[in-house]
Design a protein around this motif. Structure first.
Motif, short mmCIF file in Angstrom:
data_model
loop_
_atom_site.label_atom_id
_atom_site.label_comp_id
_atom_site.label_asym_id
_atom_site.label_seq_id
_atom_site.Cartn_x
_atom_site.Cartn_y
_atom_site.Cartn_z
N GLY A 262 0.79 -1.22 0.00
CA GLY A 262 0.00 0.00 0.00
C GLY A 262 0.81 1.27 0.00
N GLY A 263 2.16 1.16 -0.06
CA GLY A 263 2.98 2.36 -0.07
C GLY A 263 2.98 3.03 -1.43
N GLY A 264 3.30 4.34 -1.41
CA GLY A 264 3.33 5.07 -2.67
C GLY A 264 4.28 6.25 -2.60
N LEU A 265 4.63 6.77 -3.76
CA LEU A 265 5.51 7.93 -3.88
C LEU A 265 5.12 8.70 -5.13
N LEU A 266 5.09 10.03 -5.03
CA LEU A 266 4.84 10.87 -6.19
C LEU A 266 6.14 11.57 -6.57
N VAL A 267 6.55 11.39 -7.82
CA VAL A 267 7.72 12.07 -8.37
C VAL A 267 7.22 13.25 -9.19
N ALA A 268 7.42 14.45 -8.67
CA ALA A 268 7.02 15.67 -9.37
C ALA A 268 8.26 16.35 -9.92
N GLY A 269 8.09 17.38 -10.72
CA GLY A 269 9.23 18.04 -11.34
C GLY A 269 9.12 19.54 -11.28
N THR A 270 10.25 20.21 -11.37
CA THR A 270 10.24 21.67 -11.39
C THR A 270 9.73 22.21 -12.72
N THR A 271 9.86 21.41 -13.78
CA THR A 271 9.45 21.81 -15.12
C THR A 271 9.01 20.56 -15.89
N SER A 272 8.41 20.77 -17.04
CA SER A 272 8.25 19.66 -17.97
C SER A 272 9.62 19.21 -18.43
N ASP A 273 9.77 17.93 -18.71
CA ASP A 273 11.02 17.34 -19.18
C ASP A 273 12.16 17.47 -18.18
N ALA A 274 11.81 17.56 -16.88
CA ALA A 274 12.85 17.56 -15.85
C ALA A 274 13.43 16.17 -15.63
N GLY A 275 12.70 15.15 -16.09
CA GLY A 275 13.16 13.78 -15.94
C GLY A 275 12.25 12.91 -15.10
N LYS A 276 11.01 13.34 -14.91
CA LYS A 276 10.07 12.56 -14.09
C LYS A 276 9.85 11.17 -14.67
N SER A 277 9.56 11.10 -15.98
CA SER A 277 9.27 9.80 -16.60
C SER A 277 10.45 8.86 -16.47
N VAL A 278 11.65 9.38 -16.70
CA VAL A 278 12.85 8.55 -16.63
C VAL A 278 13.05 8.02 -15.22
N LEU A 279 12.91 8.89 -14.22
CA LEU A 279 13.15 8.46 -12.84
C LEU A 279 12.07 7.51 -12.35
N VAL A 280 10.82 7.75 -12.72
CA VAL A 280 9.77 6.81 -12.34
C VAL A 280 10.04 5.45 -12.96
N THR A 281 10.46 5.44 -14.22
CA THR A 281 10.78 4.17 -14.88
C THR A 281 11.93 3.47 -14.18
N GLY A 282 12.98 4.23 -13.84
CA GLY A 282 14.11 3.64 -13.14
C GLY A 282 13.74 3.11 -11.77
N LEU A 283 12.92 3.86 -11.03
CA LEU A 283 12.47 3.39 -9.71
C LEU A 283 11.64 2.11 -9.84
N CYS A 284 10.76 2.09 -10.84
CA CYS A 284 9.95 0.89 -11.06
C CYS A 284 10.83 -0.32 -11.36
N ARG A 285 11.82 -0.13 -12.23
CA ARG A 285 12.68 -1.24 -12.59
C ARG A 285 13.50 -1.71 -11.39
N TRP A 286 14.05 -0.76 -10.65
CA TRP A 286 14.86 -1.10 -9.48
C TRP A 286 14.04 -1.90 -8.45
N LEU A 287 12.82 -1.46 -8.17
CA LEU A 287 11.97 -2.16 -7.22
C LEU A 287 11.57 -3.54 -7.74
N ALA A 288 11.19 -3.61 -9.00
CA ALA A 288 10.74 -4.89 -9.57
C ALA A 288 11.86 -5.93 -9.53
N ARG A 289 13.08 -5.50 -9.79
CA ARG A 289 14.21 -6.44 -9.77
C ARG A 289 14.47 -6.98 -8.37
N ARG A 290 13.96 -6.29 -7.36
CA ARG A 290 14.15 -6.73 -5.99
C ARG A 290 12.92 -7.43 -5.42
N GLY A 291 12.04 -7.82 -6.31
CA GLY A 291 10.90 -8.62 -5.90
C GLY A 291 9.73 -7.85 -5.36
#
Length: 506
Positions: A6-35
């Motif tokens: 039930g945990g969650g995190l919101l990744v917001a950005g100072t601007t468009s194209d600050a890297g939100k999509s990239v970091l969310v994708t990386g966080l998702c991959r990192w967590l998934a690889r750890r089960g």
């Protein structure tokens, strides 16, 4: 890794194209690889690059890639509200994967309570099913003129109790002002959800940055969770055409090694231009986006990609002179979806533009009629003896009465057309098609028979997971995800006045 469900995190950005999509994708991959059972979420997305789920729902393409990072098939709940701009003032609203209306900003504002409830309901369904939901914000939470109707940034965070990390793009300059100002512009209740920062796209010596990191932590009372370095070529499936300005060209010199030169027409409402990512991945192929006849002239393959406003973008083609070049051209032309429709004899549109019947470029024996119901699907077929899986998103229905079959469309001479997006991601088909293009252009294309585009995407997802693991305090983030917003955070002026946000919960 133990993570409380039930945990969650919101990744917001100072601007468009600050890297939100990239970091969310990386966080998702990192967590998934750890089960960890993790899912992505973006309450409201504005993008012309979309994808179709297995059950026929349309969502932002970035969320589909984030789902792949989690090892999941994407669902409509991962992006319950998608806005697809058709002009500077109006957008198609897609709710849970289905188009419901075309609205301007005021009309959209009148729906905000309904849409907020839909977004929250989708988030809660994901939170019930997965251990962690990593959410991506939209634009910047400091767009204070839009705060009252926000459902993707602080509105979501307050509605469901999420901690928020603000991502700043240091490559743009002014990152410390952006980080401080983003927090300070919010009211006290919003600020209470912002637990810290990530500095993104850093180039240089970390020790020179350290004093600034210490100062921003001291000024805000919030910690910096990481500094992520600039790395070229890690991201694909971008959300909008603004990102094309920073898109790296693929390696190889057309002049030096005889590579196939692909020019992709970048009209104002270009959509699903991620179709050409697979071409750019091929060694011996260079891909560029063009806006003038001169830039198209020496291309071995000219691609007319998808469009959210087919009739208007066709008029733009004519105004720029590119249409005349396409008609006179003897070399290969590929039209995909909206681009295929432009190559037809006529387009009858009482739905998208209301223009009625207008002449197309007349290069393919087909006519187009726009239907009010959008076609959404995941078709499969065969091309050049290879299996092809794709997806389709269109109002325009093409009726053809000639030509050589090509996927669902047709070919006449050196002109090909199809409504299928993603077909070029099929390795055997892509290489066979490029072989045809090379022969027609009088060039040579060998290709790499070992290249797997799906494998390349997986490798890039792993690289994003590595990027997070090596440069972010992941242990601290896990604690934040499990415990929620950090208690006792400092309120920065002028946010203490409460003037920037509504008094309600979201």
């Amino acid at each position: 890794m133990d993570v409380a469900p039930g945990g969650g995190l919101l990744v917001a950005g100072t601007t468009s194209d600050a890297g939100k999509s990239v970091l969310v994708t990386g966080l998702c991959r990192w967590l998934a690889r750890r089960g960890v059972r993790v899912a992505p979420f973006k309450a409201q997305n504005m993008s012309l690059n979309s994808y179709v789920t297995a059950d026929g729902a349309e969502i932002g393409r970035a969320q589909a890639v984030q789902a792949a990072a989690c090892g999941l098939e994407p669902t409509a709940d991962m992006n319950p509200i998608l806005l697809k701009p058709g002009s500077d003032r109006r957008s198609q609203v897609v709710v849970r994967g289905r188009p419901v209306a075309d609205v301007d900003a005021l009309e959209y504002g009148a729906r905000r309570d309904e849409l907020r409830a839909i977004a929250v309901e989708s988030y809660r369904r994901l939170a019930d099913e997965f251990d962690v939901v990593i959410c991506e914000g939209a634009g910047s939470p400091a767009e204070i003129n839009l705060r009252a109707g926000d459902i993707a940034n602080m509105g979501l965070a307050r509605a469901v109790g999420l901690p928020v990390i603000i991502v700043g793009d240091i490559d743009r300059g002014g990152v410390f002002a952006h980080l401080y100002g983003t927090v300070a512009l919010l009211d006290a209740a919003d600020q209470a959800h912002i637990s810290g920062f990530i500095v993104n796209k850093f180039r240089g010596a970390r020790e020179l940055l350290a004093p600034g990191l210490d100062m921003i932590e001291g000024l805000t009372g919030r910690r910096v969770y990481g500094v992520v370095p600039w790395l070229d070529g890690l991201w694909m499936d971008v959300e909008d055409s603004l990102s094309l300005d920073n898109r790296p060209a693929n390696t190889g010199s057309a002049a030096a090694d005889g590579a196939l030169r692909v020019a992709v027409v970048r009209y104002p409402r270009i959509s699903n231009f991620t179709d050409v990512d697979a071409l750019a991945a091929e060694p011996g192929v260079t891909v560029g986006f063009v806006t003038s006849p001169a830039a198209c002239a020496d291309a071995d393959l000219l691609v007319l990609p998808g469009s959210r406003a087919t009739v208007h973008d066709l008029a733009w083609l004519r105004d720029t002179g590119i249409a005349d070049l396409v008609v006179r051209r003897t070399g290969p032309v590929l039209g995909i979806c909206g681009g295929y429709q432009m190559l037809a004899r006529t387009i009858t549109d009482h739905v998208e533009s209301g223009a009625g019947t207008v002449p197309g470029l007349g290069l393919l024996p087909a006519d187009v009629a726009f239907a009010r119901e959008k076609t959404l699907g995941r078709p499969a077929g065969e091309g050049y003896g290879h299996p092809v899986r794709a997806y389709e998103i269109h109002h325009g229905v093409v009726t053809r009465d000639g030509g050589e079959p090509f996927l669902d469309g047709c070919r006449v001479g050196n002109v090909w057309g199809t409504t299928w997006h993603g077909a070029l991601e099929n390795d055997g088909f892509r290489r066979a098609f490029l072989g045809e293009v090379a022969r027609a252009a009088g060039r040579e294309f060998r290709g790499d028979p070992t290249l797997s585009f799906a494998g390349l995407r997986e490798a890039r997802l792993d690289a994003l997971g590595d990027l997070v693991e090596r440069n972010v305090d992941t242990g601290a983030l896990i604690s934040l995800i499990g415990s929620g917003p950090t208690p006792g955070l400092r309120t920065l002026p002028p946010g203490e006045s409460g003037a920037s946000g509504p008094a309600g919960p979201c």
